[in-house]
Design a protein around this motif. Structure first.
Motif, PDB file in Angstrom:
ATOM      1  N   ALA A   1     -30.812  -4.906   6.017  1.00  0.00           N
ATOM      2  CA  ALA A   1     -30.149  -6.203   5.882  1.00  0.00           C
ATOM      3  C   ALA A   1     -29.131  -6.468   6.985  1.00  0.00           C
ATOM      4  O   ALA A   1     -28.813  -7.617   7.274  1.00  0.00           O
ATOM      5  CB  ALA A   1     -29.452  -6.284   4.516  1.00  0.00           C
ATOM      6  N   GLY A   2     -28.619  -5.419   7.621  1.00  0.00           N
ATOM      7  CA  GLY A   2     -27.669  -5.618   8.701  1.00  0.00           C
ATOM      8  C   GLY A   2     -28.286  -6.218   9.945  1.00  0.00           C
ATOM      9  O   GLY A   2     -27.558  -6.613  10.873  1.00  0.00           O
ATOM     10  N   CYS A   3     -29.635  -6.276  10.026  1.00  0.00           N
ATOM     11  CA  CYS A   3     -30.301  -6.840  11.199  1.00  0.00           C
ATOM     12  C   CYS A   3     -30.729  -8.293  11.006  1.00  0.00           C
ATOM     13  O   CYS A   3     -31.188  -8.927  11.966  1.00  0.00           O
ATOM     14  CB  CYS A   3     -31.538  -6.014  11.538  1.00  0.00           C
ATOM     15  SG  CYS A   3     -31.210  -4.310  12.027  1.00  0.00           S
TER      16      CYS A   3
ATOM     17  N   GLY B   1     -31.863  -3.271  19.817  1.00  0.00           N
ATOM     18  CA  GLY B   1     -32.617  -2.055  20.106  1.00  0.00           C
ATOM     19  C   GLY B   1     -33.773  -1.797  19.167  1.00  0.00           C
ATOM     20  O   GLY B   1     -34.272  -0.668  19.103  1.00  0.00           O
ATOM     21  N   CYS B   2     -34.217  -2.810  18.406  1.00  0.00           N
ATOM     22  CA  CYS B   2     -35.299  -2.617  17.444  1.00  0.00           C
ATOM     23  C   CYS B   2     -36.679  -2.798  18.064  1.00  0.00           C
ATOM     24  O   CYS B   2     -37.682  -2.410  17.454  1.00  0.00           O
ATOM     25  CB  CYS B   2     -35.137  -3.581  16.261  1.00  0.00           C
ATOM     26  SG  CYS B   2     -33.610  -3.353  15.325  1.00  0.00           S
ATOM     27  N   GLY B   3     -36.771  -3.403  19.243  1.00  0.00           N
ATOM     28  CA  GLY B   3     -38.060  -3.662  19.874  1.00  0.00           C
ATOM     29  C   GLY B   3     -38.490  -2.512  20.755  1.00  0.00           C
ATOM     30  O   GLY B   3     -38.081  -1.369  20.605  1.00  0.00           O
ATOM     31  N   GLY B   4     -39.362  -2.842  21.720  1.00  0.00           N
ATOM     32  CA  GLY B   4     -39.833  -1.835  22.667  1.00  0.00           C
ATOM     33  C   GLY B   4     -40.631  -0.749  21.978  1.00  0.00           C
ATOM     34  O   GLY B   4     -41.574  -1.005  21.222  1.00  0.00           O
TER      35      GLY B   4
ATOM     36  N   GLY C   1     -29.510   3.730  21.016  1.00  0.00           N
ATOM     37  CA  GLY C   1     -29.792   2.349  21.387  1.00  0.00           C
ATOM     38  C   GLY C   1     -30.044   1.429  20.224  1.00  0.00           C
ATOM     39  O   GLY C   1     -29.974   0.202  20.383  1.00  0.00           O
ATOM     40  N   VAL C   2     -30.347   1.965  19.035  1.00  0.00           N
ATOM     41  CA  VAL C   2     -30.585   1.137  17.845  1.00  0.00           C
ATOM     42  C   VAL C   2     -29.249   0.877  17.167  1.00  0.00           C
ATOM     43  O   VAL C   2     -28.512   1.800  16.843  1.00  0.00           O
ATOM     44  CB  VAL C   2     -31.560   1.825  16.877  1.00  0.00           C
ATOM     45  CG1 VAL C   2     -31.787   0.962  15.644  1.00  0.00           C
ATOM     46  CG2 VAL C   2     -32.879   2.106  17.583  1.00  0.00           C
TER      47      VAL C   2
ATOM     48  N   VAL D   1     -38.074   1.589  12.482  1.00  0.00           N
ATOM     49  CA  VAL D   1     -36.734   2.178  12.511  1.00  0.00           C
ATOM     50  C   VAL D   1     -35.724   1.224  11.873  1.00  0.00           C
ATOM     51  O   VAL D   1     -34.878   1.636  11.079  1.00  0.00           O
ATOM     52  CB  VAL D   1     -36.324   2.515  13.956  1.00  0.00           C
ATOM     53  CG1 VAL D   1     -34.878   2.974  14.016  1.00  0.00           C
ATOM     54  CG2 VAL D   1     -37.242   3.580  14.520  1.00  0.00           C
ATOM     55  N   CYS D   2     -35.819  -0.055  12.214  1.00  0.00           N
ATOM     56  CA  CYS D   2     -34.869  -1.053  11.694  1.00  0.00           C
ATOM     57  C   CYS D   2     -35.342  -1.680  10.383  1.00  0.00           C
ATOM     58  O   CYS D   2     -34.565  -2.387   9.734  1.00  0.00           O
ATOM     59  CB  CYS D   2     -34.645  -2.151  12.729  1.00  0.00           C
ATOM     60  SG  CYS D   2     -33.980  -1.555  14.299  1.00  0.00           S
TER      61      CYS D   2
END
Length: 366
Positions: free
Chosen positions: A241-243, A252-255, A235-236, A278-279
């Motif tokens: 830098a890609g985010c 998919g970085c939240g939650g 899901g991520v 993670v991100c």
């Protein structure tokens, strides 16, 4: 017939407590699941999953439920954060278990024993084939027959040299200029022979390079760096830098992958910094705000701003964070001109309730 199904037995106690609190709020308000979906903007199917403990709701849905039921959003958000951490720990344990199962299945498919740490020894036939095959990325040179190397040409190779160098027994020894001419011719022939020998030796070395030279050349070449490709959880969709500039929920970085390292107030609005380990990104979130209130976040040379809408909540796009997320601050500005910034949230022991961000009774909010 009971209204709610029994919660799954494997749920973490904090997640179970949070789901039970959501059910009590819905029961006390008298809303049905369909009416709750209309009031919050989230679908009926999503709320059934949230209230039955099959999925952890996003914080925006929790804030919307608090507004629909008349509950205090800050207290409910505190319970949500504790449940979110427990949910993340359960997902990490599940990932480790699935990896162990995948490794065991792969070893069984390859014919390894469960207690065998290394793969079975290679057969002699496989070893010979491996030694005979050329190394990948190299070109195999055709074999060249080794040539005889001589330090200098002999008289047997060039008989005319001996005839020219040996004096005739019938002729008298030359004197004066004749002797100098023969000596010069002999020196020229010797020099030419030496040149031929040098050319032959160079050709031999080129066609038959020494083993030590080849080893030194191979050792001097830098080893190719192994390709490092980060494996992201399911899901991520981005990292680092890609985010930058992207929606944290869509990527998919939240939650369960995000925490709140700092929190503050601007008037009645709650300003928070959300960080995804993670991100490796952060974003600002504003809630309980009036339409037009803004939240701004700056980090890593990038900044992002979000403006609250009619529901009083919004969040900014992501910025990259390479250092301590607790040092990243988000600031908010209300339409009335009141400003405020977030401050690091003190760490709390596991299982202890986090401190509430609600102001004390009678305290002015500025």
């Amino acid at each position: 017939m009971p209204r709610w199904k029994a919660l799954p037995e494997e749920l973490d106690p904090q997640v179970r407590e949070f789901a039970g609190q959501l059910r009590r709020l819905v029961d006390r308000s008298g809303l049905s699941v369909a009416a709750l979906a209309d009031a919050t903007g989230y679908s009926k199917t999503s709320w059934e999953r949230y209230l039955n403990g099959r999925l952890l709701p996003p914080q925006r849905a929790v804030v919307a439920l608090a507004e629909a039921t008349g509950a205090h959003p800050a207290h409910l958000t505190t319970l949500w954060e504790l449940a979110e951490r427990a949910w993340s720990r359960d997902e990490m344990r599940q990932d480790v278990t699935m990896e162990a199962i995948s490794v065991a299945q792969a070893r069984a498919a390859l014919g390894w024993d469960a207690d065998q740490a290394e793969p079975p020894a290679k057969s002699a036939r496989f070893t010979k084939a491996t030694k005979a095959a050329p190394a990948p990325g190299t070109t195999q040179m055709p074999s060249v027959p080794q040539q005889r190397r001589t330090d200098s040409p002999s008289a047997a190779d060039f008989p005319e040299w001996a005839a020219a160098a040996a004096p005739s027994p019938a002729a008298p020894a030359p004197q004066g200029p004749a002797r100098r001419t023969r000596r010069g011719r002999t020196l020229m022939i010797a020099a030419g022979a030496a040149g031929v020998a040098l050319l032959g030796g160079a050709a031999f070395l080129l066609l038959n390079p020494g083993t030590d030279t080849a080893k030194k050349t191979a050792a001097s070449r830098p080893a190719a760096a192994p390709s490092a490709k980060q494996v992201l959880p399911a899901g991520v969709r981005c990292t680092g830098a890609g985010c930058v500039g992207k929606d944290p929920e869509a990527m998919g970085c939240g939650g369960a992958h995000a925490i709140t390292p700092s929190r503050g107030r601007a008037g009645r609005a709650v300003i928070e910094v959300r960080y995804s380990k993670v991100c490796h990104t952060a974003w600002a979130r504003i809630s309980r705000a009036a339409p037009g209130d803004q939240a701004t976040l700056s980090a890593g040379g990038h900044s992002a701003t979000a403006q609250a809408e009619r529901d009083g909540a919004a969040y900014t796009p992501m910025v990259e964070v390479t250092g301590d997320p607790a040092k990243v601050a988000a600031c908010g500005t209300t339409v009335a001109g009141v400003k405020g910034c977030s401050r690091p949230v003190p760490a709390t022991p596991a299982g202890a309730p986090a401190p509430s961000t609600a102001p004390s009774t009678g305290a002015a909010v500025r």
